[in-house]
Write a protein that holds these residues in place. Sequence first.
Motif, PDB file in Angstrom:
ATOM      1  N   LYS A  91      52.686  48.924  37.249  1.00 37.81           N
ATOM      2  CA  LYS A  91      52.326  48.790  37.657  1.00 37.81           C
ATOM      3  C   LYS A  91      52.422  48.603  39.134  1.00 37.81           C
ATOM      4  O   LYS A  91      53.966  48.522  39.081  1.00 37.81           O
ATOM      5  N   CYS A  92      50.538  48.461  39.653  1.00 37.19           N
ATOM      6  CA  CYS A  92      51.447  48.050  40.941  1.00 37.19           C
ATOM      7  C   CYS A  92      52.119  47.039  41.629  1.00 37.19           C
ATOM      8  O   CYS A  92      51.928  46.059  40.829  1.00 37.19           O
ATOM      9  N   LYS A  93      52.173  46.580  42.765  1.00 36.10           N
ATOM     10  CA  LYS A  93      53.022  44.992  43.556  1.00 36.10           C
ATOM     11  C   LYS A  93      51.751  44.330  42.792  1.00 36.10           C
ATOM     12  O   LYS A  93      52.599  42.737  43.069  1.00 36.10           O
ATOM     13  N   MET A  94      50.625  44.346  42.950  1.00 35.99           N
ATOM     14  CA  MET A  94      49.744  43.508  43.538  1.00 35.99           C
ATOM     15  C   MET A  94      49.776  42.889  42.097  1.00 35.99           C
ATOM     16  O   MET A  94      49.369  41.923  42.055  1.00 35.99           O
ATOM     17  N   CYS A  95      49.222  44.303  41.091  1.00 35.77           N
ATOM     18  CA  CYS A  95      49.666  43.416  39.667  1.00 35.77           C
ATOM     19  C   CYS A  95      50.343  42.904  38.562  1.00 35.77           C
ATOM     20  O   CYS A  95      50.873  41.720  37.767  1.00 35.77           O
ATOM     21  N   GLU A  96      51.743  43.410  39.176  1.00 32.38           N
ATOM     22  CA  GLU A  96      53.095  42.700  38.938  1.00 32.38           C
ATOM     23  C   GLU A  96      52.782  41.156  40.064  1.00 32.38           C
ATOM     24  O   GLU A  96      53.065  39.963  38.679  1.00 32.38           O
ATOM     25  N   LYS A  97      52.757  41.121  40.141  1.00 29.79           N
ATOM     26  CA  LYS A  97      52.140  39.612  40.955  1.00 29.79           C
ATOM     27  C   LYS A  97      51.481  38.459  40.606  1.00 29.79           C
ATOM     28  O   LYS A  97      51.408  37.558  39.864  1.00 29.79           O
ATOM     29  N   ILE A  98      50.151  39.558  39.955  1.00 26.13           N
ATOM     30  CA  ILE A  98      49.171  38.764  39.193  1.00 26.13           C
ATOM     31  C   ILE A  98      49.674  38.177  37.674  1.00 26.13           C
ATOM     32  O   ILE A  98      49.590  37.230  37.648  1.00 26.13           O
ATOM     33  N   ILE A 128      45.856  33.459  42.409  1.00 25.25           N
ATOM     34  CA  ILE A 128      45.992  34.314  41.196  1.00 25.25           C
ATOM     35  C   ILE A 128      43.977  35.107  41.600  1.00 25.25           C
ATOM     36  O   ILE A 128      43.845  35.688  41.848  1.00 25.25           O
ATOM     37  N   HIS A 129      43.229  34.425  42.148  1.00 23.38           N
ATOM     38  CA  HIS A 129      41.828  34.251  42.529  1.00 23.38           C
ATOM     39  C   HIS A 129      42.195  34.839  44.130  1.00 23.38           C
ATOM     40  O   HIS A 129      41.577  35.984  43.964  1.00 23.38           O
ATOM     41  N   THR A 130      42.614  34.936  44.244  1.00 27.02           N
ATOM     42  CA  THR A 130      42.879  35.533  46.065  1.00 27.02           C
ATOM     43  C   THR A 130      43.500  36.190  46.223  1.00 27.02           C
ATOM     44  O   THR A 130      43.034  37.571  46.661  1.00 27.02           O
ATOM     45  N   LEU A 131      44.536  36.796  45.147  1.00 26.65           N
ATOM     46  CA  LEU A 131      45.178  37.995  44.650  1.00 26.65           C
ATOM     47  C   LEU A 131      44.523  39.264  44.208  1.00 26.65           C
ATOM     48  O   LEU A 131      44.068  40.395  44.565  1.00 26.65           O
ATOM     49  N   GLU A 132      43.033  38.561  42.884  1.00 23.52           N
ATOM     50  CA  GLU A 132      41.873  39.651  42.024  1.00 23.52           C
ATOM     51  C   GLU A 132      41.212  39.654  43.037  1.00 23.52           C
ATOM     52  O   GLU A 132      40.469  41.374  43.239  1.00 23.52           O
ATOM     53  N   THR A 133      41.081  39.157  44.425  1.00 24.17           N
ATOM     54  CA  THR A 133      39.551  39.348  45.558  1.00 24.17           C
ATOM     55  C   THR A 133      40.514  40.468  46.459  1.00 24.17           C
ATOM     56  O   THR A 133      39.506  41.701  46.536  1.00 24.17           O
ATOM     57  N   GLU A 134      41.806  40.677  46.633  1.00 21.77           N
ATOM     58  CA  GLU A 134      42.282  41.681  47.184  1.00 21.77           C
ATOM     59  C   GLU A 134      42.658  42.246  46.395  1.00 21.77           C
ATOM     60  O   GLU A 134      42.061  43.711  47.422  1.00 21.77           O
ATOM     61  N   ARG A 135      43.028  42.692  45.065  1.00 18.66           N
ATOM     62  CA  ARG A 135      42.492  43.989  44.842  1.00 18.66           C
ATOM     63  C   ARG A 135      41.644  44.289  44.561  1.00 18.66           C
ATOM     64  O   ARG A 135      41.476  46.358  44.732  1.00 18.66           O
ATOM     65  N   ARG A 136      40.563  43.646  44.016  1.00 19.72           N
ATOM     66  CA  ARG A 136      39.213  44.440  44.551  1.00 19.72           C
ATOM     67  C   ARG A 136      38.226  45.689  45.539  1.00 19.72           C
ATOM     68  O   ARG A 136      38.399  46.403  45.272  1.00 19.72           O
ATOM     69  N   GLN A 137      39.271  44.653  46.386  1.00 19.66           N
ATOM     70  CA  GLN A 137      38.443  44.908  47.625  1.00 19.66           C
ATOM     71  C   GLN A 137      39.519  46.051  48.198  1.00 19.66           C
ATOM     72  O   GLN A 137      38.489  46.810  48.726  1.00 19.66           O
ATOM     73  N   ARG A 138      40.779  45.887  48.504  1.00 18.10           N
ATOM     74  CA  ARG A 138      41.845  47.183  47.737  1.00 18.10           C
ATOM     75  C   ARG A 138      40.808  48.527  47.077  1.00 18.10           C
ATOM     76  O   ARG A 138      40.426  49.409  47.143  1.00 18.10           O
ATOM     77  N   SER A 139      40.694  49.017  46.304  1.00 17.26           N
ATOM     78  CA  SER A 139      40.347  49.051  45.077  1.00 17.26           C
ATOM     79  C   SER A 139      38.562  50.422  45.719  1.00 17.26           C
ATOM     80  O   SER A 139      38.211  50.500  45.025  1.00 17.26           O
ATOM     81  N   SER A 140      38.164  48.687  46.193  1.00 22.13           N
ATOM     82  CA  SER A 140      36.468  49.369  46.850  1.00 22.13           C
ATOM     83  C   SER A 140      36.789  50.214  47.847  1.00 22.13           C
ATOM     84  O   SER A 140      35.201  50.922  48.512  1.00 22.13           O
TER      85      SER A 140
END
Length: 114
Positions: free
Chosen positions: A47-54, A96-108
């Motif tokens: 998994k990516c670093k973001m997913c590992e942190k989550i 967790i909410h902040t990281l998931e928001t950041e991941r969604r922004q990156r994927s878009s």
Amino acid sequence: MCFYDQYIFACGDWKWGNFRQHCQKEYRQGETCGMKLVNGALGVDGKCKMCEKIDTKLRRKKAEEDRVARWKAEGGKYRASIEKSEAAIRALNYEIHTLETERRQRSSMVGSTR
């Protein structure tokens, strides 16, 4: 339009890899033009670093919730510890909410492979 490897993680996220080839726009040796094109896509099993942190924060949250449930079952003698753990759970939920928001922004973003 210089060419780079692209690493695609199991979670669907991606990152730029190593530089591979110069384009025709850049004439100076050792310099790149600034535009990145995919030379080849390489799959990565992890998994990516973001997913590992989550995932790490979710495990910590689960441990805190289990601890609070155990203390509540034993009676009300751990009131201060319960309050401290509940505050930690709220902080973890926010992170967790902040990281998931950041991941969604990156994927878009433009250039995403999703």
